[in-house]
Design a protein around this motif. Structure first.
Motif, short mmCIF file in Angstrom:
data_model
loop_
_atom_site.label_atom_id
_atom_site.label_comp_id
_atom_site.label_asym_id
_atom_site.label_seq_id
_atom_site.Cartn_x
_atom_site.Cartn_y
_atom_site.Cartn_z
N PHE A 289 -5.23 21.84 0.29
CA PHE A 289 -4.14 21.31 1.10
C PHE A 289 -4.44 19.90 1.62
O PHE A 289 -3.52 19.15 1.92
CB PHE A 289 -3.78 22.26 2.25
N ILE A 290 -5.71 19.52 1.71
CA ILE A 290 -6.04 18.18 2.19
C ILE A 290 -5.60 17.13 1.17
O ILE A 290 -4.93 16.15 1.52
CB ILE A 290 -7.55 18.05 2.50
N THR A 291 -5.97 17.32 -0.10
CA THR A 291 -5.54 16.35 -1.11
C THR A 291 -4.03 16.43 -1.33
O THR A 291 -3.41 15.41 -1.63
CB THR A 291 -6.28 16.56 -2.44
N ASP A 292 -3.45 17.62 -1.19
CA ASP A 292 -1.99 17.72 -1.31
C ASP A 292 -1.30 16.91 -0.22
O ASP A 292 -0.30 16.24 -0.47
CB ASP A 292 -1.54 19.18 -1.26
N PHE A 293 -1.84 16.96 1.00
CA PHE A 293 -1.25 16.18 2.08
C PHE A 293 -1.44 14.68 1.85
O PHE A 293 -0.51 13.90 2.02
CB PHE A 293 -1.85 16.57 3.43
N LEU A 294 -2.66 14.29 1.47
CA LEU A 294 -2.94 12.86 1.27
C LEU A 294 -2.11 12.28 0.13
O LEU A 294 -1.76 11.10 0.15
CB LEU A 294 -4.43 12.64 1.00
N ASN A 295 -1.80 13.07 -0.89
CA ASN A 295 -1.02 12.60 -2.03
C ASN A 295 0.48 12.78 -1.82
O ASN A 295 1.27 12.43 -2.70
CB ASN A 295 -1.45 13.32 -3.31
N ASP A 296 0.88 13.32 -0.68
CA ASP A 296 2.30 13.50 -0.40
C ASP A 296 2.97 12.14 -0.20
O ASP A 296 2.36 11.19 0.29
CB ASP A 296 2.47 14.37 0.84
N ASP A 297 4.22 12.05 -0.57
CA ASP A 297 4.96 10.79 -0.45
C ASP A 297 5.12 10.35 1.00
O ASP A 297 5.30 9.16 1.27
CB ASP A 297 6.33 10.92 -1.10
N ILE A 298 5.04 11.27 1.94
CA ILE A 298 5.23 10.91 3.34
C ILE A 298 4.16 9.92 3.82
O ILE A 298 4.42 9.07 4.67
CB ILE A 298 5.27 12.16 4.24
N VAL A 299 2.96 9.99 3.24
CA VAL A 299 1.89 9.05 3.61
C VAL A 299 2.28 7.63 3.17
O VAL A 299 2.15 6.67 3.92
CB VAL A 299 0.54 9.48 3.00
N GLY A 300 2.81 7.51 1.96
CA GLY A 300 3.28 6.21 1.48
C GLY A 300 4.47 5.70 2.26
O GLY A 300 4.55 4.51 2.60
N TYR A 301 5.40 6.61 2.57
CA TYR A 301 6.58 6.21 3.35
C TYR A 301 6.18 5.75 4.75
O TYR A 301 6.82 4.84 5.30
CB TYR A 301 7.58 7.35 3.45
N THR A 302 5.14 6.34 5.30
CA THR A 302 4.65 5.92 6.62
C THR A 302 4.16 4.47 6.56
O THR A 302 4.49 3.67 7.45
CB THR A 302 3.52 6.85 7.10
N ASN B 39 0.83 -1.21 0.00
CA ASN B 39 0.00 0.00 0.00
C ASN B 39 0.86 1.25 0.00
O ASN B 39 0.56 2.23 -0.69
CB ASN B 39 -0.93 0.03 1.22
N GLY B 40 1.92 1.24 0.78
CA GLY B 40 2.82 2.39 0.83
C GLY B 40 3.50 2.65 -0.49
O GLY B 40 3.65 3.80 -0.91
N VAL B 41 3.91 1.59 -1.19
CA VAL B 41 4.53 1.77 -2.51
C VAL B 41 3.52 2.36 -3.50
O VAL B 41 3.85 3.27 -4.26
CB VAL B 41 5.10 0.42 -3.02
N VAL B 42 2.29 1.86 -3.47
CA VAL B 42 1.25 2.40 -4.37
C VAL B 42 1.02 3.88 -4.08
O VAL B 42 0.92 4.70 -4.99
CB VAL B 42 -0.06 1.58 -4.25
N LEU B 43 0.93 4.24 -2.81
CA LEU B 43 0.68 5.64 -2.46
C LEU B 43 1.88 6.53 -2.79
O LEU B 43 1.71 7.70 -3.11
CB LEU B 43 0.34 5.76 -0.97
N THR B 44 3.08 5.98 -2.73
CA THR B 44 4.27 6.76 -3.06
C THR B 44 4.38 6.96 -4.56
O THR B 44 4.71 8.06 -5.02
CB THR B 44 5.53 6.05 -2.52
N VAL B 45 4.09 5.94 -5.33
CA VAL B 45 4.22 6.02 -6.78
C VAL B 45 3.09 6.84 -7.40
O VAL B 45 3.31 7.61 -8.34
CB VAL B 45 4.27 4.60 -7.39
N SER B 46 1.87 6.70 -6.88
CA SER B 46 0.71 7.41 -7.44
C SER B 46 0.67 8.82 -6.88
O SER B 46 0.34 9.03 -5.71
CB SER B 46 -0.58 6.68 -7.08
N THR B 47 0.99 9.79 -7.71
CA THR B 47 1.05 11.17 -7.23
C THR B 47 -0.33 11.81 -7.11
O THR B 47 -0.48 12.80 -6.41
CB THR B 47 1.92 12.03 -8.17
N ARG B 48 -1.34 11.29 -7.77
CA ARG B 48 -2.70 11.83 -7.70
C ARG B 48 -3.70 10.74 -7.34
O ARG B 48 -4.78 10.66 -7.91
CB ARG B 48 -3.11 12.48 -9.03
N TYR B 49 -3.38 9.90 -6.37
CA TYR B 49 -4.27 8.81 -5.98
C TYR B 49 -5.57 9.36 -5.39
O TYR B 49 -6.65 8.93 -5.74
CB TYR B 49 -3.56 7.91 -4.96
N PHE B 50 -5.45 10.31 -4.47
CA PHE B 50 -6.63 10.93 -3.86
C PHE B 50 -7.00 12.18 -4.64
O PHE B 50 -6.15 13.01 -4.94
CB PHE B 50 -6.36 11.28 -2.40
#
Length: 135
Positions: free
Chosen positions: A46-59, A27-38
């Motif tokens: 800023f909410i979608t910018d935060f959700l699409n940030d790589d830090i969410v995938g890295y977490t 899941n983290g890899v998908v969220l990191t690779v997909s820049t516009r998932y949300f």
């Protein structure tokens, strides 16, 4: 050879941790690779910018690696186990509810996330079961 058998035995004894850890990593890899998932909510931006940030995938990747590492250890820390289970449950809850909101409120003919939401919320139930059964 004995060390490898011991490592495999530890991983098999904590197989739920390995399964959840692998799922978190993927899941983290998908969220990191997909820049516009949300893509919802459209405002404020800023909410979608935060959700699409790589830090969410890295977490997700970090929590998944921690889960597998804990399963690999012979005598893992109980506090670390509790922290990892709470973190993974929180991560899956955030993902599942956000995807559910996409499914309910997004415009028609946009990508639907019902099955993603259902699978993430099932993983919440799995982590809560693990928290109940784990030491």
């Amino acid at each position: 050879m004995a060390r490898l058998k011991k490592a495999v035995a530890n991983l098999l004894n904590n197989s739920w941790h390995c399964i959840v850890g692998l799922n978190l990593i993927l899941n983290g890899v998908v969220l990191t690779v997909s820049t516009r998932y949300f893509f919802w909510p459209p405002q404020p931006r800023f909410i979608t910018d935060f959700l699409n940030d790589d830090i969410v995938g890295y977490t997700g990747i970090l929590i998944g690696v921690g889960m597998i590492h804990w399963a690999y250890q012979e005598h893992g820390s109980y506090k670390m186990n509790r922290f990892l289970l709470a973190s993974s449950s929180s991560f899956y809850t955030m993902l599942g509810l956000t995807e559910l909101m996409h499914s309910i409120f997004a415009h028609p003919f946009t990508p639907r996330m019902e099955w993603c939401a259902i699978s993430d919320l099932i993983m919440v139930l799995a982590t809560l079961y693990m928290a109940r059964e784990s030491p």
